[in-house]
Design a protein around this motif. Sequence first.
Motif, PDB file in Angstrom:
ATOM      1  N   TYR A 159       0.789  -1.240   0.000  1.00 26.44           N
ATOM      2  CA  TYR A 159       0.000   0.000   0.000  1.00 26.44           C
ATOM      3  C   TYR A 159       0.822   1.292   0.000  1.00 26.44           C
ATOM      4  O   TYR A 159       0.281   2.371  -0.262  1.00 26.44           O
ATOM      5  N   VAL A 160       2.101   1.221   0.272  1.00 25.42           N
ATOM      6  CA  VAL A 160       2.948   2.410   0.184  1.00 25.42           C
ATOM      7  C   VAL A 160       3.504   2.505  -1.235  1.00 25.42           C
ATOM      8  O   VAL A 160       4.051   1.526  -1.748  1.00 25.42           O
ATOM      9  N   PRO A 161       3.361   3.654  -1.898  1.00 26.01           N
ATOM     10  CA  PRO A 161       3.836   3.753  -3.281  1.00 26.01           C
ATOM     11  C   PRO A 161       5.311   3.381  -3.420  1.00 26.01           C
ATOM     12  O   PRO A 161       6.147   3.841  -2.639  1.00 26.01           O
ATOM     13  N   GLU A 162       5.607   2.511  -4.397  1.00 27.02           N
ATOM     14  CA  GLU A 162       7.004   2.186  -4.702  1.00 27.02           C
ATOM     15  C   GLU A 162       7.472   3.116  -5.813  1.00 27.02           C
ATOM     16  O   GLU A 162       6.696   3.563  -6.647  1.00 27.02           O
ATOM     17  N   ASN A 163       8.762   3.412  -5.801  1.00 28.34           N
ATOM     18  CA  ASN A 163       9.272   4.510  -6.610  1.00 28.34           C
ATOM     19  C   ASN A 163       9.425   4.209  -8.097  1.00 28.34           C
ATOM     20  O   ASN A 163       9.587   5.126  -8.894  1.00 28.34           O
ATOM     21  N   MET A 164       9.398   2.933  -8.485  1.00 24.55           N
ATOM     22  CA  MET A 164       9.714   2.618  -9.879  1.00 24.55           C
ATOM     23  C   MET A 164       8.545   2.815 -10.841  1.00 24.55           C
ATOM     24  O   MET A 164       8.725   2.856 -12.047  1.00 24.55           O
ATOM     25  N   GLY A 165       7.318   2.890 -10.350  1.00 24.56           N
ATOM     26  CA  GLY A 165       6.177   3.103 -11.221  1.00 24.56           C
ATOM     27  C   GLY A 165       5.527   1.813 -11.687  1.00 24.56           C
ATOM     28  O   GLY A 165       5.932   0.710 -11.309  1.00 24.56           O
ATOM     29  N   ALA A 166       4.483   1.959 -12.520  1.00 26.93           N
ATOM     30  CA  ALA A 166       3.697   0.806 -12.981  1.00 26.93           C
ATOM     31  C   ALA A 166       3.656   0.698 -14.497  1.00 26.93           C
ATOM     32  O   ALA A 166       2.889  -0.080 -15.048  1.00 26.93           O
ATOM     33  N   GLY A 167       4.444   1.509 -15.193  1.00 24.86           N
ATOM     34  CA  GLY A 167       4.526   1.390 -16.644  1.00 24.86           C
ATOM     35  C   GLY A 167       3.228   1.714 -17.360  1.00 24.86           C
ATOM     36  O   GLY A 167       2.474   2.624 -16.980  1.00 24.86           O
ATOM     37  N   SER A 168       2.928   0.932 -18.386  1.00 23.37           N
ATOM     38  CA  SER A 168       1.835   1.237 -19.306  1.00 23.37           C
ATOM     39  C   SER A 168       0.439   1.150 -18.710  1.00 23.37           C
ATOM     40  O   SER A 168      -0.537   1.473 -19.395  1.00 23.37           O
ATOM     41  N   VAL A 169       0.321   0.733 -17.455  1.00 28.94           N
ATOM     42  CA  VAL A 169      -0.986   0.782 -16.787  1.00 28.94           C
ATOM     43  C   VAL A 169      -1.548   2.198 -16.849  1.00 28.94           C
ATOM     44  O   VAL A 169      -2.766   2.401 -16.978  1.00 28.94           O
ATOM     45  N   TYR A 170      -0.652   3.197 -16.830  1.00 28.10           N
ATOM     46  CA  TYR A 170      -1.102   4.596 -16.821  1.00 28.10           C
ATOM     47  C   TYR A 170      -1.756   5.008 -18.139  1.00 28.10           C
ATOM     48  O   TYR A 170      -2.365   6.083 -18.230  1.00 28.10           O
ATOM     49  N   LYS A 171      -1.629   4.197 -19.165  1.00 29.14           N
ATOM     50  CA  LYS A 171      -2.297   4.514 -20.426  1.00 29.14           C
ATOM     51  C   LYS A 171      -3.821   4.518 -20.265  1.00 29.14           C
ATOM     52  O   LYS A 171      -4.535   5.122 -21.072  1.00 29.14           O
TER      53      LYS A 171
END
Length: 687
Positions: A382-394
């Motif tokens: 539940y704590v944001p990890e710094n590397m991101g989630a990639g193309s999910v943001y599309k």
Amino acid sequence: MKVKGALGRLVVMIVAAGLVGAAIAFPLVGGAGVVAGQVADSAVGSTSDLESGVMPAATTVTDSAGTPIAYLFDQYRIPVPADRISPAMKAAIVAIEDRRFFEHGGFDPLGAARALVNNSNGGATQGASTLTEQYVKNYDLYVAARTEAERRAAVAPSYARKLKEAELAISLDHRVSKDDILADYLNIVYFGNGAYGVGAAAQAYFGTTADRLTVAQAALLAGMVQSPTEYDPIQHPEAATGRRNVVIEQLRQQGSVDAGQAAAAAAEPLGVAAVPTAPAEGCIGAGDAGFFCSYVVSYLAQSGITQDQLESGGFTIRTTLDRGALDKLKAAVDGQVPPTQPHVADVISVITPGADGHHVLAMAANRTYGNKPGQSSYGLPYVPENMGAGSVYKIFTAATALEQGALGINTVIPVPPSGYTSPIYRGPSGTPIPVRNDGNYADQLPLTDALAESPNTAFVKLEETTGVPPVVDMAERLGLTSLATTPASRAPGAPSIGDVARRQRQASFTLGVSPTSSLELANVMATLASHGTWCPPSPVLSVTDRSGVPVTVTQPACKQVLDPGIADTLMNGLSRDDAPGGTSAAAAGSEGWDRPVAAKTGTTQEYKSAAFVGATPQLAGAAIVFDDSNAPRPICDGTPPFSCGSGNIYGGKVPARTWYRGVGDILAGQPVVPLPPPDPRYLGQQP
């Protein structure tokens, strides 16, 4: 002879009680030896504090079925009222600690005179305190004292302390019934092995409740009060048995039991648990539910219920946790990445969508929750990890385009070739940098297919139309609430992550470079599955205080953040990810997935993290695999995945397999529910 100070006041109290002879018989030597060690007054301010009988109590955290999963406390205590303490326990403590309890007025002048005589050659070392005075001392030590100095003062061998206790005890005796004072004492005193109070002691030593304590059990506990260490029944069973039998004999002499009952009680084995200890404190004791428990504590802190309040308030927190779902998610993450695999964390969160609330069903991580080497108590799911989630943001770019009316879900959009230089995609110096695809794609794709196949250039090109700030806004609205916060690593007052992305027009936002968590992404999908209604991801069903009175937990209200037609259309438009050609088709097939699902994969540029999000009408969830070390490295897909030099992890691999296995097992046996149909207003041109 004139006696001054605390010692003199004690003598006056004894004289006033009619024991002049006993007082005169005391050899009043005066000097430093008599008053040495005097300390400041008790931390207890008045009898009103003592009258309340309110003392620290453990908070119980349960799953959705009401089964305890953790206890939060500074002192493990289960306060019980007088009518829920066995008569044997009350009689035993009076027999061994204060046989004149029901006769004196809180202060026993006869015992005090005897102590003065015995202590005449030194400081006040012999107690002779009444149970009422002992209650005052223990309340001072365990409740009122806030500093180490106050705790030392509460047990200091001084006449000043004795006098203060006596004065408060007398006042208390005039205002509170004997039975309640006795119960308060039994609720506060320490019984060893981490058990404070008779309720905790009954549970820790005998696995029972205070109202069911037998004569032998009560005698053992009463005898331990004098020295919980010396009479520890596990470490010193012979000493404990001897002390217990002394108490039993006192009960016989005072008529509380007859000779036969005394003999039978003395013949009983100690009968204590093999390891009579209090439960583990905090979320460490929750096992696989530790990450969920930790989120509950964090969630309640945001609503105004602090850690200190939880550790002393005696609340009962009934959570949304489904133990069966947790077991299935834990099996899914561990099945993909063993808990001891270095550098590779696999986490998943699952939420039940709904217009009136988004309940967190379960969350799991492959790491074992704890503070030992190889474990983690960090909020990995539940704590944001710094590397991101990639193309999910599309997903956010597509939702923004639909909302702006620029296109429909069936609209064919351009897919520039890999190496495309976008006018809005620039490096730190402002120089345009090429956008690259991971694979070969058609020159054009319907938006539905573009979401399933995920070409980077198509969505950067689409972002040129929507603009970056509206896409960031959409992400926050749908559930990425951490975008509105400032990371702890930045100075207070610095702009939030989302504000930075908006101000700098970060076209890379659609490629998922911003920090996020599996819980946030799961809630994004829950918002879509709830027809565009956002609700906070809540882990709590109810909170009640120690009296069973409901406690209000403040949280943001649910709100419609996206037109229902757009949400339904986007859910439908995300339905091809598990189909042939979709980025998670292989994972879905390997895990036997056979339900309609709205899904999206994502992989970050350096392969240090990858994600998968999915939703059915019943459940929404997200899985992320990332390097959880202090020096993140790329991750290579393998059995199991491992840290490597270049990386080839993808959202359609470990994250998708984790999701399909965990969520599939949870839904097994439940009806197959179709995704909502698209709204004709948002279809656009046909492919």
